[in-house]
Design a protein around this motif. Structure first.
Motif, PDB file in Angstrom:
ATOM      1  N   ASP A  81       0.787  -1.333   0.264  1.00 33.94           N
ATOM      2  CA  ASP A  81      -0.258   0.433   0.209  1.00 33.94           C
ATOM      3  C   ASP A  81       0.616   1.256   0.170  1.00 33.94           C
ATOM      4  O   ASP A  81       0.775   2.095  -0.504  1.00 33.94           O
ATOM      5  CB  ASP A  81      -1.071   0.885   1.399  1.00 33.94           C
ATOM      6  N   SER A 134       1.528  -0.427  -7.060  1.00 30.09           N
ATOM      7  CA  SER A 134       0.740   0.571  -8.037  1.00 30.09           C
ATOM      8  C   SER A 134       1.994   1.531  -8.989  1.00 30.09           C
ATOM      9  O   SER A 134       2.820   1.824  -8.059  1.00 30.09           O
ATOM     10  CB  SER A 134      -0.354   1.034  -7.393  1.00 30.09           C
ATOM     11  N   GLU A 135       1.135   2.007  -9.367  1.00 27.86           N
ATOM     12  CA  GLU A 135       2.359   3.019 -10.405  1.00 27.86           C
ATOM     13  C   GLU A 135       2.458   4.011 -10.109  1.00 27.86           C
ATOM     14  O   GLU A 135       1.093   4.741  -9.659  1.00 27.86           O
ATOM     15  CB  GLU A 135       1.816   3.115 -11.786  1.00 27.86           C
ATOM     16  N   GLN A 181       3.409  -4.566 -12.703  1.00 26.26           N
ATOM     17  CA  GLN A 181       2.598  -4.792 -12.174  1.00 26.26           C
ATOM     18  C   GLN A 181       1.112  -5.982 -11.371  1.00 26.26           C
ATOM     19  O   GLN A 181       0.804  -5.503  -9.996  1.00 26.26           O
ATOM     20  CB  GLN A 181       0.905  -3.663 -12.113  1.00 26.26           C
ATOM     21  N   LEU A 187       4.953   2.382  -4.656  1.00 28.65           N
ATOM     22  CA  LEU A 187       5.156   2.728  -6.157  1.00 28.65           C
ATOM     23  C   LEU A 187       6.504   1.811  -6.275  1.00 28.65           C
ATOM     24  O   LEU A 187       7.029   1.861  -6.863  1.00 28.65           O
ATOM     25  CB  LEU A 187       5.400   4.095  -5.822  1.00 28.65           C
TER      26      LEU A 187
END
Length: 177
Positions: free
Chosen positions: A69, A93-94, A87, A72
């Motif tokens: 969470d 996430s990106e 991913q 990145l």
């Protein structure tokens, strides 16, 4: 972090792994800054699988795991299909450039003079705050040496400060003293 470095090195040597193009000569696979870890590789699916397996192995032996969470992934020049594959493998996430990390700009491009403005402004604000006080010459030298030079040294440890920036900082300090 020495344990993780050993695990990642072992996995890198025994599996398919491509270095990031700018990291190959020095064989840099990761950077550890403060309590953050930057994993670096070519956007090659086998490399990402190798990193993922190393992270899982590290988690199994230490019970330490990354927080997806708060993680990145940054891609520089990889196509959308590769980004999507990475991913799905990592579950991260990106992110998007530009990013400020510990007050320093991280970008995929060459840093321009305008990106050094926060440093120049911090120095200028510090000097302006002291300017209203009646300081002796020794007091001014002490403040510049401890506070301002601390800011400049911090930035210069992270990135190379161009001559233009150094000249502007010198001018500010010379005018203050």
């Amino acid at each position: 972090m020495e344990v993780f470095e050993s695990v990642l090195t072992t996995f890198r040597k025994n599996r398919h792994y491509k270095f990031h193009p700018f990291c190959e000569e020095e064989k840099i696979t990761h950077l550890c800054l403060a309590d953050d870890l930057f994993l670096l590789s070519h956007a090659y699916v086998d490399s990402i699988n190798t990193i993922k397996d190393a992270l899982i192995f590290f988690c199994n032996i230490t019970c330490l795991m990354s927080n997806v969470d708060k993680s990145l992934a940054f891609y520089g020049g990889a196509d959308e299909d590769t980004n999507a594959q990475i991913q799905s493998i990592m579950g991260i996430s990106e992110g998007s450039f530009s990013v400020h990390y510990l007050g320093i700009l991280l970008t995929e491009r060459h840093i321009q003079f305008v990106h050094y403005r926060p440093l120049i402004e911090k120095v200028k604000n510090a000097i302006m705050g002291w300017d209203v006080k009646k300081l002796s010459y020794a007091g001014m030298i002490e403040l510049v040496g401890s506070v301002v030079m601390g800011l400049i040294v911090y930035w210069s440890q992270q990135i190379i400060l161009p001559k233009k920036v150094m000249r502007e900082l010198d001018t500010l300090l010379r005018d203050f003293i």
